[in-house]
Structure formats: C-alpha cells, structure tokens
Scaffold this active site. Structure first.
Site, short mmCIF file in Angstrom:
data_model
loop_
_atom_site.label_atom_id
_atom_site.label_comp_id
_atom_site.label_asym_id
_atom_site.label_seq_id
_atom_site.Cartn_x
_atom_site.Cartn_y
_atom_site.Cartn_z
N TYR C 37 3.29 -8.56 -18.85
CA TYR C 37 2.25 -7.76 -19.51
C TYR C 37 0.88 -8.08 -18.93
CZ TYR C 37 5.44 -6.98 -23.41
OH TYR C 37 6.48 -6.62 -24.20
N HIS C 193 1.42 -2.23 -32.79
CA HIS C 193 1.96 -3.03 -31.68
C HIS C 193 2.69 -4.28 -32.18
CE1 HIS C 193 -1.06 -0.92 -28.96
NE2 HIS C 193 0.09 -0.74 -28.37
N ARG C 223 -3.06 3.85 -17.79
CA ARG C 223 -2.19 2.73 -17.43
C ARG C 223 -0.76 3.26 -17.39
NH1 ARG C 223 0.51 0.17 -22.00
NH2 ARG C 223 0.80 -1.71 -20.77
N ASN C 225 3.27 2.37 -18.22
CA ASN C 225 4.19 1.51 -18.95
C ASN C 225 5.60 1.96 -18.59
OD1 ASN C 225 4.99 -0.54 -20.64
ND2 ASN C 225 4.68 0.62 -22.52
N GLU C 265 5.90 5.75 -18.48
CA GLU C 265 4.89 6.44 -19.28
C GLU C 265 3.55 6.38 -18.56
OE1 GLU C 265 6.69 5.24 -23.66
OE2 GLU C 265 4.81 4.37 -22.97
N TYR C 316 13.66 -6.45 -25.68
CA TYR C 316 12.71 -5.55 -26.35
C TYR C 316 12.78 -4.15 -25.75
CZ TYR C 316 8.37 -3.21 -27.47
OH TYR C 316 7.46 -2.28 -27.87
N LYS C 317 12.89 -4.07 -24.46
CA LYS C 317 12.94 -2.76 -23.82
C LYS C 317 14.33 -2.12 -23.94
CE LYS C 317 9.01 -3.47 -20.69
NZ LYS C 317 8.13 -2.34 -21.01
#
Lengths: 315, 200, 347
Positions: C37, C193, C223, C225, C265, C316-317
């Site tokens: 991150y 978040h 950005r 993602n 994204e 998490y993903k």
C-alpha cells in the site's frame, strides 16, 4: 494551484473603509462556480513584494460571470488591503486562485443560523444566495458599530430572516436569545472578530450545543511584528522575515517551495516541522492544538512569527 | 457495575464511552434491560440530570422499573418493546431543540437503532451518549436479503429472513444500526465452520 | 475515428472480451516487481493519445455492454444506487462534470447544449436524447446522479466534506470489489476503509485524507487499485456473493489463463463547485491472464508481485485460495529477465 489572470471590472466603495472589487475573465467567458463561504487568493505585485491575500467571495456562487470580494482597508496591516485600495483600478489584471471553501455550509442542517461581525459578513453574502436558491431555512444576524461602517447593509437582501444589530443605536445581539429554542439539526456559523466567535462558542457550549454544530471563520490576516531570522534546513539557507511580511511570504520570496491554501492559519496545509527552536514561537493560527503550540515542534508559516535566537525549520 | 468492555476492533465498530451527566438540561433517556443500571448510576452522580429528562424504559423481563421511576424524571414511561415506543421516541425528537442530550443505555441493538433514528431527526452525533450494559447479542443485517436478525449470539448464525448461514463481521453501519452478516459458505456451499459464542 | 462497441456479457455466458487495442491500453497497475500500500496519488493529467488517461472520463469498447449490465444489476437491486437527501446538489455538480467532459472529449458520441438552465443532452451510443432543467430534479426521469451514472462506466461515490472528514453520502455501485454501498453509505473515510488490513497502521488513510481534504477545483487526481476476479464479472458485490462465490472455486490449471482476470480500478477524485463535495469515480478494467501475458513485461512482473504478496493481502483481496494456481501459471511467462520501470509495455 490553478490561478488565472482576471480583469478588475468594477471598484465600488461600500463604506469609508470597505471597497468592493469585481473580477471578470479578460477574454469574456465564465469562471468556475463555487459554494457559499469559499474564498480566493488574490496576488498583488506590490513593488518587489508579491502579496497573496485571501478574500471571501461575496457574489452569487451560481453566477460565473464574475467574482466579487469586499476588502476592508487595514492601515496597521502588512499592506495587502492598502494596496487593493490605493493601487487597484478598473482594467487592471490580477492573478486570482481557484475558489477554496474552508467555511462551507453543512447541507444536512435543518436550519442555518449565520452570525456576522463587521467585515465578517462577507462569506455570508454568498451563502445567503445559496440558501435562498436551495430554499433552506436560515436566519442571519449582522453586528456592526454604526450604520456608516456597516458596509454589508447595502448588499443584504430585504428579508424577514435578516437582522442588523447596530450597537451605536443600542441594538446589541443577544446570542443566548438567538441560540435558545432552535430546532434539532440547526447549525450556527460565526464570522467576525475573535471576541464574537468566542462569545458564540461560549454561549453555545453553555446551552449544551455539540461542537460539530458550530462553525466559525476568523478573518485572520498575518499580523505584522518585529523582523526575525529563520534557518530553512532542507534549503540550506537563512532568511530574514521583514516586519510587514509573513514567514510564508519570506519563504516564497526566497524561492522556497512551501504548500499553502488559506493563508490565514485555518487549513493546516502549510504546517511545518520545527527542527530547533531557541526562543518563542508566536502562534497566531487556529490549526495547532494548545498542546502542540506549547511544544514548539510545529509552526504555521502563513500567520505565525518568532522571537529569539534561533528557529530552524524542516523546509 | 460499569459498562461492558469490548476488545479493540476496526474503525467502524462503535465505541460506547459511558454516560456523562450534562446537568439539568433537556434530555431524552432510552434504556433497555440492564441499561437501567447506567441511568441509575448517572442519576447518582448528578441527580439534577433527571429534572428535565424524558425517560423511556424497556424492562425486557428485568425488575429495574421501580428504581428507575423513583429517580424523579420529568416524564417516566415504560414500554414493552422498542417497536412499541418508537413513535413516542420520534415525537420526543421532533419536539426537541438544540441543547437536548440523548442518553442511551443497554444493548447494542437498542443503542444502534435509537442512534440511527436520532441522527435522521437532526440530532448531532455529539449530543448522543451511550453506555453498553447487559447482553452482548448483536443486531445483524444480512447483506444478501437485507433482513435484520436481532439478538445474534453465535458466529456463524442463520439469517432469520432468507435462511443463509452468515458470519459475523465487526463492520458496522450507523445508518442501519447493525453489523454486517455475510454468507459463510458462499464459495463452498454446505461447508460450515463450527459455531462459536460471540465474545465482547 | 468512430468507436466500435462490443456486444458482450459480464455474467452467465461471459462473452466479454478485449480487442488487441484494448489489451495494449489496459492500465497495468504495477510500476515495479512488488506491491505494498502507498498513497499513490498523482494529478489526473491528460495522458497519451489512446491511453486510458487521454480523457477525463474514458469511454471504451465496453461502454454499451457495461451500461446494459448495470441496468440488469439495478433491476435486481435498486439499492445499489442511493443518495442521502443533502447530496442532490452534488449529484447536479457531477452530472455537469460528466456531460461537459464527455461532450468536449468525444464530440462524435456526446453533445451538450446549454441555454441558461435549459439543457439538451445527446448520448449517441446509448440512443438517449434528453431536454431538462438544470437543478430541477423533476425534469429528469430519476435523480441527477443516477441519471448520469447510468450513462458513465465505473462505480461512482459522492463524498460530502465536513468536520474535517469525507463522508460517503451518495453513490452508484454495481461493479464493486466486494463492498456494499447500502451498508457503507453515510460512513466517513476511516469507517468505510475499516475492513482494509494493514493500511491503517501504516498511516495510509490519515495521509490520503489530509491530501483529499485540500483537493482543489480544476485539479483532479487519480490512483490505480487492483484485485483478482474469476470470470469477467462486474457485479462482484457482497450482496450476490452466494451466487458468484462458487465460481471462484472452478479454477483449474487448464482454465486459469482464460478465467482468471486482473481487475484494475482507475480511481479519480474531483472537487466539485456548488456542493464542495468530492466526486470519486472508480472505473473497472478487466484483463484475462492469457491476454495479459501477451505483454511480456506484464507477465513477468505480475508473477513476481503475486508470488511475493503478503498472505494477509491475498486474503483480503479474496484470491488466496487460487494463488498457487495463478502463480504457477504466470511462472511460465517469467524468464527472470529484468523489467523496465513504469507501467507501460516496452515496445
């Protein structure tokens, strides 16, 4: 920073001390719209010094044909307002930044109570238009010493929700009466001298209003003071801040890249780490907490000054 | 007895800081079951807090009503359930003015629903106080069918509306007053982890 | 140049496909061989012609099919589009931003004619012509945000700014990476978040919020993602997790190249004028691994990134269970040669 050159289209005295300036696109066309409470930063090339002052927009936020500001002449100030009053005429070109709003209406509010002192009326002039257009309930209280000094009077609409309190005529604002009995979901906004903001905050706290329902903006311009020296560690230079200059202006003059947004000690953008400090920082901002101010490890260069032997910043 | 202590969690999970008396100011107080104790303790610290208070209590089988009534609130009302007193609570909010404090005490389900109701009525979050007492059962929204299951004490649990088996997240919606329940065997239907009791 | 729009689906028979040109312009998100991150925000400047950064709102060959898929999702679940009452003004701001940008950037596809508050909008790809009164919601078939986001690729959140925070108070969310607008609406920046692991401790959200609070009009930022999705499915919502979840377990060594997609994204953030709100479009691009490895640099790099990713992030993903298959497949396209800096293909 998306700034653009704008032409001064009108200069209108509103009172002995307050003058309204209207800016338009030199080539015609429209300017970005804004929200009530927004300000712009006007750049003033005053001889060798480039001054940048923030002024609330007072024109209709939904009218992009021009921007209007009202400037009160501060003869004891650093010279920005004096420059506007004495050097700026119709037809001049000045650089004006994009509108930034650090004093926005909370659009969830069931009602908005606006309290202005003196030149603090300026952000509310735009907010009134926004509130009227959105048909939101509001009331406005405008406090001034005398009718002659009350520059905002001629700009206020004749509405039953608009109240002027002229202290010379014996009409002083009763803050407690205004705040008592307001419906759930009311937000109160204060703009004016420090004393008025503190009085409203004090009364609201006594009446058990939560902080999130209180909004304020002090029209803080960088105060002048004694000259002082500052070492900028990353740039490897030592600069002198003149009596009528802010630390931020002195850094800009020395071509040191420093971020900023409000130039009035409110937004936090210019916060800078203090590497060493032998002396006393004169904190003038509304950003740092009392504990942070006492610790002398951070400074807001847009308004704060220094007295002492050595101040070294991480810049 | 102090408020329940929950283990540290993610940023969306509510924290119940405990009730702090604001003196003889307008107040609405809503409590269920063991939440009565929080109001009794509050009044013991500052009896003036009851002078302008409208108290609504949902006993849920507890015997605390008599002690609460004796605190001398301006208005005292007992209700068999939250649903039964909802319109009364809404009217109290509609009639209230800025400066009113809402004191909530008891289960998360009650605190969550009442907070959502008060925020929608315009009461700022800063005027809402809460203290958790009693059952740690959770109010869960099924992310799939949107139905709310009250009083969830196990993880996973069965959605009382659509019947899916859901695991209990700490992610919490203030607007819904509920935690999020997500299908636990979505990728491998029928493969379920062992059922555990929810801990604080 | 006239754009051709694919006739394709994002569910059931999954006929979605990328043309060779679409593969080349895919916004590959990794500028080095590892990932962690960071506040990887940069100005949303006009990029090279043909790239996804060329225009303010990228319109590509998937436009018509994506809007059709959104309509299906909304018919099943209208709560994917919600706006709290105070956000209508922000909805108008966003409608204006999109209409003005698209009409200027794609004049052959979109037209906007304005006479004061009387507006006339033409959307050729979707066959829409609408006359309406700006700021009068009754003159549109639905609210302004819903109206324009039914015609704009990507999910869209509108963030209210107050109390030194950003609040997700409106949105159109039908192609999300596993979060629920219905659940998250009304939350502040830290709350929505909250489920993201690790980033809180790294201070990522504190820094990002501080930056976004001072976002200025006329200076949008962006950005990238990313996550991984089995099948080219836009609606990977928690709402329908029990319906698409089983598909995640259908991956085999034989089909991983075709069925496993890298999902990127392109997030942009815009300060809006009248409402002072921040618009947050989240545009989703999908690329099958077998298409991705046709760019050798991307094949090498994705292998290294996914192989070395911390377990917590893979979890998490949502692709931890498939990671061995994916990494094994990609390893065949990694000859251990060094990779060049930046995200774009070498040739």
């Amino acid at each position: 920073m998306t700034a653009r050159m704008l032409r001064v289209a009108e200069v209108t005295p509103l009172s002995p001390l307050v003058t309204r300036f209207r800016f338009e696109c030199p080539e015609g066309g429209t300017l970005p719209l804004f929200s009530g409470g927004a300000h712009v930063v006007v750049e003033m090339p005053d001889g060798a010094t480039l001054r940048r002052n923030a002024y609330s927009l007072i024109s209709d936020p939904l009218d992009g044909s021009g921007y209007e500001i009202a400037v009160r002449r501060e003869d004891a100030g650093r010279g920005g307002s004096r420059f506007m009053h004495t050097h700026v005429a119709v037809g001049d070109l000045l650089r004006v930044g994009a509108p930034v709003n650090l004093f926005a209406l909370d659009l969830r509010a069931k009602k908005h109570v606006l309290i202005a002192g003196g030149i603090g009326i300026t952000p509310f002039l735009a907010q009134l238009r926004q509130l009227t257009r959105l048909q939101m309930p509001f009331e406005l209280h405008y406090c001034a010493r005398s009718r002659a000094e009350a520059a905002g009077l001629s700009l206020l609409p004749d509405l039953p929700q608009v109240h002027a309190h002229i202290s010379d005529e014996g009409d002083r604002l009763d803050i407690g009466a205004v705040l008592a009995g307001q419906p759930l979901g009311t937000h109160v906004y204060t703009c004016g001298p420090e004393g008025l903001i503190e009085a409203v905050a004090g009364t609201a706290t006594r009446l058990n209003w939560p902080k999130a329902a209180l909004h304020s903006e002090a029209f803080l311009s960088p105060p002048p003071g004694a000259a002082f020296k500052v070492t900028l560690a990353r740039s490897g230079i030592t600069i002198t801040v003149g009596p009528h200059q802010s630390l931020l202006e002195a850094m800009e003059e020395a071509q040191v890249d420093a971020p900023w947004l409000c130039r009035g000690g409110a937004c936090g953008q210019c916060e800078t780490a203090v590497l060493s400090c032998k002396g006393r920082i004169e904190h003038h901002d509304h950003w740092l907490s009392d504990a942070e101010k006492a610790a002398q490890q951070k400074i807001m260069p847009c308004v704060s000054r220094f007295q002492g032997e050595d101040l070294t910043l991480d810049r | 007895m102090p408020g329940t202590e929950f283990s540290p969690s993610i940023a969306s999970r509510p924290v119940y800081a405990g009730l702090v008396a604001q003196g003889a100011m307008p107040a609405i107080m809503l409590a269920d079951a063991e939440g009565a104790g929080a109001l009794i303790d509050l009044a013991a610290r500052d009896p003036a807090v009851m002078e302008r208070a409208h108290v609504i209590f949902i006993p849920a089988g507890t015997p605390h009503g008599a002690r609460l009534r004796a605190l001398g609130a301006r208005i005292y009302h007992e209700s068999p359930s939250y649903a039964a007193c909802l319109e009364r609570f809404r009217k109290a909010l509609a009639d209230a003015h800025m400066g009113t404090t809402l004191y909530l005490a008891g289960t998360e389900g009650l605190i969550g629903q009442a907070t959502a109701e008060a925020l929608a009525a315009g009461l700022p979050a800063g005027a809402i106080q809460s203290e958790h007492r009693g059952s740690i059962a959770r109010r869960m929204q099924c992310v799939h069918c949107k139905g709310i299951t009250e009083g969830v004490t196990t993880d996973p649990f069965t959605c009382s509306h659509c019947g899916l088996t859901l695991f209990v997240r700490d992610h919490y919606s203030r607007r819904l007053g509920a935690f999020q329940g997500v299908c636990v065997d979505a990728e491998t239907p029928g493969v379920l982890p062992p059922v555990q009791e929810i801990r604080p | 140049m006239t754009m051709r729009f694919n006739d394709e689906t994002f569910r059931d028979d999954y006929t979605f496909h990328n043309s060779p040109a679409a593969i080349r312009r895919f916004p590959f998100p990794f500028d080095q061989d590892s990932y962690m991150y960071s506040v990887n925000i940069e100005p949303h400047r006009r990029g090279a012609a043909g790239s996804v950064f060329q225009h303010r709102f990228d319109v590509d060959e998937h436009y018509v099919a994506e809007m059709r898929d959104r309509e299906i999702t909304l018919r099943d679940d209208p709560l994917r589009c919600q706006s709290l009452p105070h956000m209508e003004l922000a909805g108008w701001d966003f409608l204006e931003l999109v209409m003005v940008s698209k009409a200027e950037d794609y004049p052959e596809l979109f037209e906007l004619h304005r006479d004061g508050d009387r507006w006339h909008w033409i959307n050729r790809p979707l066959g829409i012509e609408q006359r309406f009164i700006f700021l009068d919601a009754t003159s549109l078939p639905c609210g302004p945000m819903e109206y324009i986001t039914r015609q704009t690729q990507g999910d869209h959140a509108l963030l209210d700014q107050r109390e030194g925070n950003l609040w997700m108070d409106a949105g159109m969310v039908t192609s999300q990476a596993d979060w629920s607008l219905d659940f998250d609406i009304g939350m502040n920046f830290f709350e929505w978040h909250a489920p993201v692991p690790k980033a809180h401790e790294l201070g990522v959200f504190q820094r990002a919020l501080k930056f976004l609070l001072s976002l200025q009009q006329g200076a949008p930022v962006r950005r990238l993602n990313w996550t991984m999705t089995v099948n080219p499915r836009l609606d990977t919502s928690p709402e329908n997790y029990h319906k698409w979840g089983p598909e995640k377990r259908t991956l085999t060594a034989g089909n991983v190249g075709a069925k496993q997609y890298l999902r990127v994204e392109l997030q942009t953030l815009w300060r809006m004028p009248r409402s002072n709100a921040v618009a947050f479009p989240i545009r989703c691009y999908l690329l099958a691994l077998e298409d991705l490895v046709t760019v050798p640099k991307w094949g090498r790099r994705l292998h290294r990134v996914l192989r070395d990713l911390p377990d917590e992030l893979a979890e998490y993903k949502g692709f931890a269970v498939n990671r061995p298959l994916i990494v094994d497949y990609l390893s065949r396209f990694d000859d251990c040669a060094p990779t060049s800096a930046g995200i774009f293909p070498d040739d």
